[in-house]
Design a protein around this motif. Structure first.
Motif, PDB file in Angstrom:
ATOM      1  N   LYS A  44       0.677  -1.182  -0.057  1.00 28.42           N
ATOM      2  CA  LYS A  44      -0.066   0.109  -0.104  1.00 28.42           C
ATOM      3  C   LYS A  44       0.954   1.279   0.076  1.00 28.42           C
ATOM      4  O   LYS A  44       2.095   1.300   0.715  1.00 28.42           O
ATOM      5  N   VAL A  45       0.367   2.215  -0.688  1.00 23.39           N
ATOM      6  CA  VAL A  45       1.208   3.273  -0.700  1.00 23.39           C
ATOM      7  C   VAL A  45       0.192   4.615  -0.541  1.00 23.39           C
ATOM      8  O   VAL A  45      -0.963   4.704  -0.862  1.00 23.39           O
ATOM      9  N   ALA A  46       0.451   5.321   0.380  1.00 25.46           N
ATOM     10  CA  ALA A  46      -0.316   6.490   0.878  1.00 25.46           C
ATOM     11  C   ALA A  46      -0.194   7.966  -0.068  1.00 25.46           C
ATOM     12  O   ALA A  46       0.841   7.820  -0.609  1.00 25.46           O
ATOM     13  N   ARG A  47      -1.142   8.648   0.303  1.00 22.92           N
ATOM     14  CA  ARG A  47      -1.047   9.867  -0.462  1.00 22.92           C
ATOM     15  C   ARG A  47       0.227  10.647  -0.025  1.00 22.92           C
ATOM     16  O   ARG A  47       0.468  10.617   1.134  1.00 22.92           O
ATOM     17  N   GLN A  48       0.772  11.326  -0.629  1.00 24.03           N
ATOM     18  CA  GLN A  48       1.972  12.049  -0.563  1.00 24.03           C
ATOM     19  C   GLN A  48       3.336  11.258   0.036  1.00 24.03           C
ATOM     20  O   GLN A  48       4.028  11.897   0.316  1.00 24.03           O
ATOM     21  N   VAL A 199      15.368  17.781  -9.035  1.00 24.26           N
ATOM     22  CA  VAL A 199      14.077  18.030  -9.481  1.00 24.26           C
ATOM     23  C   VAL A 199      13.074  17.062  -8.555  1.00 24.26           C
ATOM     24  O   VAL A 199      11.809  17.333  -8.253  1.00 24.26           O
ATOM     25  N   MET A 200      13.462  15.713  -8.623  1.00 21.93           N
ATOM     26  CA  MET A 200      12.648  14.783  -7.971  1.00 21.93           C
ATOM     27  C   MET A 200      12.459  15.071  -6.456  1.00 21.93           C
ATOM     28  O   MET A 200      11.319  14.949  -5.972  1.00 21.93           O
ATOM     29  N   LYS A 201      13.225  15.732  -5.858  1.00 20.52           N
ATOM     30  CA  LYS A 201      13.516  16.195  -4.490  1.00 20.52           C
ATOM     31  C   LYS A 201      12.499  17.015  -4.392  1.00 20.52           C
ATOM     32  O   LYS A 201      11.752  17.023  -3.412  1.00 20.52           O
ATOM     33  N   GLU A 202      12.561  18.191  -5.022  1.00 22.16           N
ATOM     34  CA  GLU A 202      11.614  19.253  -5.165  1.00 22.16           C
ATOM     35  C   GLU A 202      10.337  18.635  -5.003  1.00 22.16           C
ATOM     36  O   GLU A 202       9.225  19.033  -4.302  1.00 22.16           O
ATOM     37  N   LEU A 203       9.838  17.817  -5.993  1.00 25.21           N
ATOM     38  CA  LEU A 203       8.687  17.324  -6.293  1.00 25.21           C
ATOM     39  C   LEU A 203       8.087  16.428  -4.970  1.00 25.21           C
ATOM     40  O   LEU A 203       6.913  16.735  -4.568  1.00 25.21           O
ATOM     41  N   ALA A 204       9.101  15.936  -4.339  1.00 26.99           N
ATOM     42  CA  ALA A 204       8.764  15.127  -3.143  1.00 26.99           C
ATOM     43  C   ALA A 204       8.422  16.068  -2.292  1.00 26.99           C
ATOM     44  O   ALA A 204       7.633  15.922  -1.242  1.00 26.99           O
ATOM     45  N   THR A 209       2.798  12.115  -4.542  1.00 29.44           N
ATOM     46  CA  THR A 209       3.265  10.653  -4.371  1.00 29.44           C
ATOM     47  C   THR A 209       3.891  10.041  -5.274  1.00 29.44           C
ATOM     48  O   THR A 209       3.586  10.091  -6.871  1.00 29.44           O
ATOM     49  N   MET A 210       5.046   9.447  -4.796  1.00 31.63           N
ATOM     50  CA  MET A 210       6.019   9.001  -5.864  1.00 31.63           C
ATOM     51  C   MET A 210       6.410   7.318  -5.552  1.00 31.63           C
ATOM     52  O   MET A 210       6.614   7.121  -4.359  1.00 31.63           O
ATOM     53  N   MET A 211       6.687   6.658  -6.437  1.00 33.00           N
ATOM     54  CA  MET A 211       7.084   5.491  -6.385  1.00 33.00           C
ATOM     55  C   MET A 211       8.266   5.437  -7.220  1.00 33.00           C
ATOM     56  O   MET A 211       8.292   5.714  -8.426  1.00 33.00           O
ATOM     57  N   VAL A 223      14.893  11.441   0.869  1.00 29.37           N
ATOM     58  CA  VAL A 223      13.735  11.692   0.468  1.00 29.37           C
ATOM     59  C   VAL A 223      12.549  10.717   0.690  1.00 29.37           C
ATOM     60  O   VAL A 223      11.554  10.888   1.085  1.00 29.37           O
ATOM     61  N   ALA A 224      12.918   9.426   0.710  1.00 23.80           N
ATOM     62  CA  ALA A 224      11.972   8.460   0.826  1.00 23.80           C
ATOM     63  C   ALA A 224      11.476   8.236   2.403  1.00 23.80           C
ATOM     64  O   ALA A 224      12.149   8.331   3.316  1.00 23.80           O
ATOM     65  N   ASP A 225      10.001   8.093   2.192  1.00 21.21           N
ATOM     66  CA  ASP A 225       9.433   7.670   3.594  1.00 21.21           C
ATOM     67  C   ASP A 225       9.658   6.266   3.772  1.00 21.21           C
ATOM     68  O   ASP A 225       9.819   5.837   4.800  1.00 21.21           O
TER      69      ASP A 225
END
Lengths: 261, 399
Positions: A44-48, A199-204, A209-211, A223-225
């Protein structure tokens, strides 16, 4: 509910961040002929939330995220994205793809279209945006990825790092709820990896929500939860980033980390 | 002086560097010189070109009634106007897109001449061969029509779609019936007929071929089977058989009254035959587009038709321009096969005029065939050149 025999540290259903699931996989199997690429994957992946997927090559990481926007179809189990179940139903697939952006290892920009047209094509054709609005949005996105001056060029005229940033902008132009990254920096020269990761860090940070399938462990740590380790099509171990790197449980995880760190 | 010294030095380096080079140069020089001498002597001294001059209109328009030739003149002007309008639209759109044409008027004129010189030379030659002033007036009219069309196209640049639809609709709806009115289709002949068959077949076979190529890759089994059998059947039959069948055998399968005239039928035969080849060329192009392109488009939420029309097909067609143009050039030249069913195309005229009472028994085939060959060559070469321009414009192999 979930498989009680699985050890706690391999339970990929305990989400971080908001706790509200946007991607759910239950007991997903995927075969290529006789070869089983995914074995009973539950996740399961949560929002954000930002989830980094790592593992040796052939472990099913790419297959996993390609199943989430159905570039590959799964053979058994359940995949639900933002409340829509993926099945043979083409309309559901289209809905999920509209809400899911994807960035590929080899960029896959459209070489016959200018950068700006790469970005505006889908919003105009799928979202029915006017050319003016789509182009304004595209310029805004190009500013976000730091290359507004490249709008009128063709992809072949850009460096790898610039191309990948255009690819990110192209995916964001559909205003997706989820972004999937399939080894976004693996095809880049070392000096260009940083600009894409930034760019990806900024997005996070903005709460996307990112995989992310990647071998960039620095990025994962920062960055990763959660970090998820896969091998042979199975989820071996999942944990929050700090814990994952300092205190892995499984031997296979330890071995993998010792090889790449 | 320096130039000559440069030329001498160049020759010494490239033609007479050692004994073997010298021998080869001399032998090659003798052969080339002999052939060139014989060719020039034929064209300017021994060739009896009266037969061309006397039959010029037969070569150009076959038996089209001489009193109705104004229709053709108007048609050619209309085509010039339409072509000019399309060119004007293209120029306007490029200007709007910020592409500045930095050439001055002189350079632009020079580029047009360099681009079209074979056609210009032939038109000039034909005008000089003609005995009257009328063709000159028509040529002037065409020139004016092109310029006017271009101005109109530039003015309407923003409504490009409108111009293109009008042009595309005007030819079949207005032009063809007007041209066919005084003389049924089946009496057409000469260069006009050759151009008619070639252009109609090219325009018609392209979309058909693309559809067949897409059909062959379709996931619907019935559509796929239909496409495959169409392509494999018509590619496996000699073209000359299809040409013969179109006039003779169709009557056995269908009532004669329901069938269109034989020129329409033979044009359909050329269309179908070429479409089968175009389908395979386009299929090759479709396969040359990487899978990642489709995946990226799908991932953006584009449906199957949009993936094909916006992403896959443009790249596929760009990749196969050389092969496609090769096929079109073949088609253009293969139209000469209509001689087997007794239609008087350009080549048949070239043969038939030598049996006229005035020229019989004088062995004039070399003259008439060289003349016909020149017209075919100019057409084919122009197609080849234009396709190279198109490739360069689309940046094949660059991006």
């Amino acid at each position: 509910m979930t498989d009680t025999t699985a050890p706690e540290y391999a339970d990929a259903t305990r989400m971080g961040a908001t706790g509200e699931a946007i991607i759910e996989l239950e007991h997903v199997d995927k075969f290529f002929g006789d070869f089983q690429a995914l074995k009973d994957v539950t996740l399961k992946v949560a929002r954000q939330e930002v989830v980094v997927v790592c593992g040796p090559s052939g472990s099913g990481k790419s297959t996993l995220i390609r199943c989430i926007n159905r570039l590959e179809h799964h053979d058994r189990g359940l995949i639900v994205v933002d409340g829509v179940e993926l099945s043979e139903d083409i309309r559901n697939i289209q809905v999920v793809r509209r809400e899911t952006g994807m960035v590929f290892q080899s960029f896959n920009l459209f070489p016959h279209l200018k950068v700006i047209d790469n970005i505006t094509l889908a919003p105009r054709q799928v979202r029915r945006m006017s050319r003016k609005d789509a182009e304004a949005q595209a310029m805004e996105l190009l500013r976000r990825v730091q290359i507004p001056e490249q709008a009128e060029k063709f992809p072949g005229q850009l460096s790898g790092g610039q191309q990948q940033r255009v690819a990110i902008a192209r995916a964001l132009a559909m205003r997706p709820k989820v972004m999937l990254f399939d080894e976004p920096t693996s095809a880049l020269d070392p000096e260009m990896i940083g600009e894409v990761l930034d760019v990806m860090k900024e997005l996070a940070r903005e709460g996307m929500t990112m995989m992310v399938v990647t071998h960039e462990m620095g990025f994962a740590r920062e960055v990763a939860d959660r970090v998820m380790f896969m091998a042979d099509g199975e989820v071996v171990e999942v944990g929050d980033a700090a814990h994952f790197f300092t205190n892995p449980h499984e031997e296979r995880t330890k071995l993998f980390l010792s090889q790449i760190l | 002086m320096t130039d000559e010294r440069g030329a001498v030095a160049w020759m010494r380096r490239n033609l007479f560097a050692n004994r073997r080079d010298t021998v080869l140069t001399i032998i090659a020089g003798i052969v080339v010189g002999f052939v060139a001498y014989r060719a020039l002597r034929f064209v300017f001294v021994t060739g009896r070109w009266t037969i061309i001059r006397d039959n010029l209109s037969l070569f150009m328009v076959g038996r089209y009634p001489r009193d109705e030739l104004w229709r053709l003149a108007l048609a050619v002007m209309a085509i010039g106007f339409a072509g000019g309008a399309v060119a004007g639209v293209v120029a306007r759109r490029r200007a709007d897109a910020g592409q500045v044409d930095e050439r001055n008027a002189w350079e632009r004129g020079r580029d047009v001449v360099l681009r079209t010189w074979p056609v210009l030379v032939v038109v000039l030659l034909l005008l000089l061969l003609a005995n009257t002033i009328t063709p000159w007036l028509v040529a002037l009219g065409v020139l004016v029509a092109i310029v006017l069309g271009r101005l109109l196209g530039r003015a309407l640049g923003r409504r490009a779609g409108l111009v293109l639809v009008a042009v595309a609709a005007a030819v079949p709806v207005v032009l063809l019936p007007a041209l066919a009115a005084p003389l049924g289709w089946d009496e057409w002949g000469g260069l006009m007929l050759t151009m008619f068959i070639a252009v109609v077949a090219m325009v018609a076979c392209f979309p058909l071929g693309v559809l067949l190529a897409l059909g062959r890759r379709s996931s619907l089994p019935a559509l796929r089977a239909l496409s495959i059998s169409f392509v494999e059947f018509f590619r496996g039959v000699p073209l000359v058989v299809l040409v013969l069948m179109s006039t003779t055998a169709l009557g056995f399968f269908f009532p004669q009254d329901l069938l269109p005239g034989r020129i329409v039928r033979v044009t359909v035969a050329f269309t179908i035959f070429t479409a089968a080849y175009v389908a395979e060329i386009v299929r090759g192009g479709l396969q040359s587009v990487p899978r990642g392109q489709t995946e990226a488009a799908q991932a953006l939420g584009l449906g199957p038709w949009r993936v094909t029309t916006f992403i896959v097909l443009p790249q596929a067609l760009r990749n196969v321009i050389p092969a496609l143009v090769g096929q079109f050039i073949s088609l253009f030249k293969d139209t000469t096969l209509v001689f087997v069913i007794g239609i008087l195309d350009l080549l048949s005229v070239a043969e038939n005029v030598t049996t006229q009472p005035d020229f019989r028994g004088q062995a004039l085939l070399p003259e008439t065939f060289v003349f016909a060959a020149m017209l075919f060559w100019v057409g084919a070469y122009t197609m080849s050149r234009e396709s190279q321009r198109l490739e360069a414009r689309l940046g094949v192999g660059q991006r």
